[in-house]
Design an enzyme around this catalytic site. Sequence first.
Site, PDB file in Angstrom:
ATOM      1  N   GLY A 207     -68.349  35.868  10.321  1.00 30.94           N
ATOM      2  CA  GLY A 207     -69.167  37.168  10.434  1.00 30.94           C
ATOM      3  C   GLY A 207     -68.550  37.011   8.135  1.00 30.94           C
TER       4      GLY A 207
ATOM      5  CB  ALA B 174     -64.299  39.515   6.879  1.00 31.56           C
ATOM      6  N   GLY B 175     -65.209  36.785   7.209  1.00 32.78           N
ATOM      7  CA  GLY B 175     -64.441  34.860   7.525  1.00 32.78           C
ATOM      8  C   GLY B 175     -65.400  33.965   6.732  1.00 32.78           C
TER       9      GLY B 175
ATOM     10  CG  PHE C 218     -75.742  55.707   4.239  1.00 33.33           C
ATOM     11  CD1 PHE C 218     -76.718  54.282   3.616  1.00 33.33           C
ATOM     12  CD2 PHE C 218     -74.672  55.366   5.438  1.00 33.33           C
ATOM     13  CE1 PHE C 218     -76.926  54.235   4.874  1.00 33.33           C
ATOM     14  CE2 PHE C 218     -75.290  54.446   6.324  1.00 33.33           C
ATOM     15  CZ  PHE C 218     -76.590  53.511   5.947  1.00 33.33           C
TER      16      PHE C 218
ATOM     17  CG  ASP D 204     -63.030  38.153  22.408  1.00 32.48           C
ATOM     18  OD1 ASP D 204     -62.624  38.335  23.820  1.00 32.48           O
ATOM     19  OD2 ASP D 204     -63.565  37.919  21.318  1.00 32.48           O
TER      20      ASP D 204
ATOM     21  CD  GLN E  60     -67.930  55.927  12.096  1.00 31.17           C
ATOM     22  OE1 GLN E  60     -68.548  54.877  11.710  1.00 31.17           O
ATOM     23  NE2 GLN E  60     -67.640  56.234  11.255  1.00 31.17           N
TER      24      GLN E  60
ATOM     25  CG  HIS F 111     -73.899  55.180  14.391  1.00 33.35           C
ATOM     26  ND1 HIS F 111     -75.335  56.074  13.868  1.00 33.35           N
ATOM     27  CD2 HIS F 111     -73.910  54.198  13.138  1.00 33.35           C
ATOM     28  CE1 HIS F 111     -75.501  55.765  12.689  1.00 33.35           C
ATOM     29  NE2 HIS F 111     -75.004  54.349  12.029  1.00 33.35           N
TER      30      HIS F 111
ATOM     31  CG  LEU G  47     -77.084  50.494  13.721  1.00 34.43           C
ATOM     32  CD1 LEU G  47     -76.238  52.055  14.291  1.00 34.43           C
ATOM     33  CD2 LEU G  47     -76.132  49.917  12.963  1.00 34.43           C
TER      34      LEU G  47
ATOM     35  CD  GLU H 272     -74.991  57.859   7.754  1.00 33.06           C
ATOM     36  OE1 GLU H 272     -73.653  56.586   8.720  1.00 33.06           O
ATOM     37  OE2 GLU H 272     -74.281  57.868   6.707  1.00 33.06           O
TER      38      GLU H 272
ATOM     39  NE  ARG I 244     -72.530  55.577  10.057  1.00 32.04           N
ATOM     40  CZ  ARG I 244     -72.137  54.284   9.870  1.00 32.04           C
ATOM     41  NH1 ARG I 244     -70.742  53.680  10.014  1.00 32.04           N
ATOM     42  NH2 ARG I 244     -73.328  54.173   9.533  1.00 32.04           N
TER      43      ARG I 244
ATOM     44  CG  HIS J   8     -71.217  51.917  14.814  1.00 31.52           C
ATOM     45  ND1 HIS J   8     -72.381  51.009  15.034  1.00 31.52           N
ATOM     46  CD2 HIS J   8     -70.780  52.047  12.721  1.00 31.52           C
ATOM     47  CE1 HIS J   8     -72.605  50.897  13.630  1.00 31.52           C
ATOM     48  NE2 HIS J   8     -71.746  51.448  12.945  1.00 31.52           N
TER      49      HIS J   8
ATOM     50  NE  ARG K 113     -67.536  51.131   9.377  1.00 32.12           N
ATOM     51  CZ  ARG K 113     -68.509  51.391   9.059  1.00 32.12           C
ATOM     52  NH1 ARG K 113     -68.707  51.329   8.175  1.00 32.12           N
ATOM     53  NH2 ARG K 113     -69.241  51.336  10.408  1.00 32.12           N
TER      54      ARG K 113
ATOM     55  CB  SER L 154     -68.568  48.280   7.870  1.00 30.74           C
ATOM     56  OG  SER L 154     -69.192  48.151   7.803  1.00 30.74           O
ATOM     57  CG  LEU L 155     -72.341  45.415   5.829  1.00 34.44           C
ATOM     58  CD1 LEU L 155     -73.466  45.719   5.204  1.00 34.44           C
ATOM     59  CD2 LEU L 155     -72.302  44.193   6.884  1.00 34.44           C
TER      60      LEU L 155
END
Lengths: 342, 570
Positions: free
Chosen positions: B12, B14-15, B114, B210, B229, B231, B241, B244, B275, B342, B383, B388-389
């Site tokens: 994703g 981060a990786g 937001f 995992d 969290q 949502h 989802l 928001e 949230r 979420h 959060r 998060s992104l």
Amino acid sequence: MEKVTLKIFRYDPGKDSQPYYQNYIMELEPGITLLNGLNKVRATQDASLAYRMSCGSAICGSCAMKVNGHALLACKTQLCDLAKNGLVQIDPIGNMEVIKDLVVDLEPFWASLRKVRPYLVPDTLDNPELERKQTQKQFLLIDDVTTCILCASCYSDCNVLEVDNEFFGPATLAKAHRFIYDSRDAKAYDRLEQITELYGVWDCTHCGECSTRCPTETKPMARIEEIRQAVMEAEITNNNGARHVLGFRETVSKSGRLNENYLPARSVGFFNIPALLGLLPVGIRMFVKGKNPPLIHKSIEKVKEVKSIFSRLKKYRKIKPQHITKGDINRLDEDSISERKV
Amino acid sequence: MYSHDVVIVGSGLAGLRAALEMAGHLDVAIISKVYPSRSHSGAAQGGVAAALSNMDGDSVEAHTYDTVKGADFIGDQDAIEILCSDAPRTIIELEHYGCAFSRTDENKIAQRAFGGHSFKRACYSADRTGHALLHTLFEQSMKRGAELQIYSEWYVTRLIIEDGICRGVVALDIKTGKLEIFHAKTILFATGGYGRAFKITSNAYANTGDGITAAYKAGIPLQDMEFVQYHPTGLYEHGILLSEAARGEGGYLINSDGDRFMSKYAPTKMELGPRDIVSRSEQTEINEGRGAGPKKDYVLLDLRHLGKAKIMERLPQIYHLAKDFIDVDAIKDPVPIQPTAHYSMGGIPADNDCQVFLNETELCKGFFAAGECSCISVHGANRLGTNSLLEALVFGRRAGKKMLHATNEMKFSPVNEKKEISAAKLEIDKLLYNKGSEHLASIREELQETMTYKVGVYRNANDMEQAQQKVNELKDRFTRVKVSEKGKNFNVNIQEALELSHMLEYSELIVAGAKARKESRGAHSRDDYPNRDDENWMKHTLVFRQPDGSCELKYKPVRVTRFEPEERTY
């Protein structure tokens, strides 16, 4: 409750000598999606059934499969919409090898994507600490095409790929479009040149399957058409596809109808002797079967009207083709896009 | 045995971001149980936060404060300062990579309001921002060609740590069923969240925790697992989802009487409260009988007043999700919604450079974590949307930078290949050949129902006691689970059994942490302890695995730099 039969393609190359279909009968719950239906089959009837899934909300593209002959996303499709006479046939997506059941080897799909430099190639930045400027209209030019989730539904149902696996394929051409039409990309012209070569944008037969199957707003065939227009505007014409378009226009604008003897030779090039010789056997076979077009090409009765249409169209050409730059391509289409959007 | 300088687990945001930082300098491999473009980062919709001030007079300071307050003062403030001050640079970087952003009239990146943010701070690409960012990084990874090796559809089952040194992972090639060791000098886990343990969830089927479970089993503690969290706008019954952004663009939340009930709970911010508060408000409306529908078990997201043009340009995905999944036309009718599990605030504890903690103070050599699987902790107890992104991008890059340095100074530490492979094989064989007849899907379903209904938006000692017993019962039943498919080739049955074993393992930790935390803070809200208790509970939970498989709770302090705890009203 009403019942539905899922007739599912099964094949485990490690076990089965050949593929077969297995039927699973289940209750047709109201509001159940195909993916939830399959999950129910796995949970209650047969845990060995293999298929891919992940997000369950039509954004990851994992669960593309063929249903009643056509590719779709299982997660966003209501089962009741599919059940014809209580039967739903499910196959793996096409044009790729089966690994197991509904799981195919996607490697050719990813390999195709890598052919078109699938990343932004920008100009040097004026100020690396600021974002590049882009208008909302320019963003909207790539808004539809960036909805692509790479589910390979288009690749699955593409009729050209079925006969020629070298063809770039719809998703890859859409990816090329995404950068050709991005005002921040500096290589629009090079990209256009590349995809006018063999297996590129001219190899599409316009059957429309890709756009029909596309679960997003990407609609590859529409993007392929836009690329073709850009190619012609950029006068990248030293290829069969562009010559075909020009030849088509020449004969229709002159006589009001297609000159089918002239067009093939015009497409491959009048001095391209090997290619012309290659056309001969087809020509001879047509002649023998009496299918050849008349040797003398006549104009239609109301050819004047056709000519006046063409001369009017000329007035609407906005840009001198030899000066086209990426900016011009974008301006050219901003108008058509804003029409499409609103 | 495969060998790479660096192995990144998870593809994703981060990786991928970490990989881009190291590719070309080190031999980098990414292992993912899906293909990169199918990672769950792509499901994020509404935006990514950064104080660019393209719309108003935002500041990094305001972003930092909003995040600290949103976290209900249990986020680590030095980490939050890093997150927020690196945000503008991060967005510009992604723009330069080619991410398509919606634009302002001045042709800058557009930003929208937001929940919990005091300025228009969410940079967005219509309502599929995560998708745009993920595909941009996937494109960049393709640009790197052979510099970056990606093992797609490999499933990591074990993390190898010995003597405080991380040495590699054991992974299952899903296509062939073969187990292989990936030997590495450094390992990054960017394996995402653990929301799949809940019945109503916005998480992908793949989000089965995992990575965190593999780390936990290898002796790493897990932090703040109780903070999950919910949502506020999950599509009714599906949990899918609905961004928001729907509220950021002006959507209303209404109950069965048509009242905008948020006026009672967050009179200033209304629908744009954070949230945790909005989800609780919805649940209260439902619990007190003002829910809509025949079962009075949902509330409504009303977009009608926004009009077709705005919905289709700014919120097209929401429109299509409501239409395709529950056949509601959001232009004409309000959309049934309910709180949905979420985001996982808890996870693998790591320092500000993403290096993982072995215990309260010591770091594990060669092991890093970033993104949702990590707990750094920038989100604390709750959060804020769009953070998060941002976290995945900021800390993915930081992990990459730190690892680039660390890997160069490290050697490959020896791995006992035979021992590790046979341990991994034994784990699988136990599932395949235990001769039991327990039904896998039933155990999973019962777990998910327990977690949603007993450890959900509102919690109390009694419910959680029941949950704990239930999870223990399910863990016991799982030792006799039946895995009928024995084949090697793309065996999804064995994969779902392994995933369920992980869900059972960490669900116990969620319950344990939640049961012990006798207060209400952020997303952890207890009927029996309705107030925040800074005196006793302003601390992070750390849960350690004991040799007998049970868990032990310890605690560590919160790092406060600038903002002292205060009452949290919106």
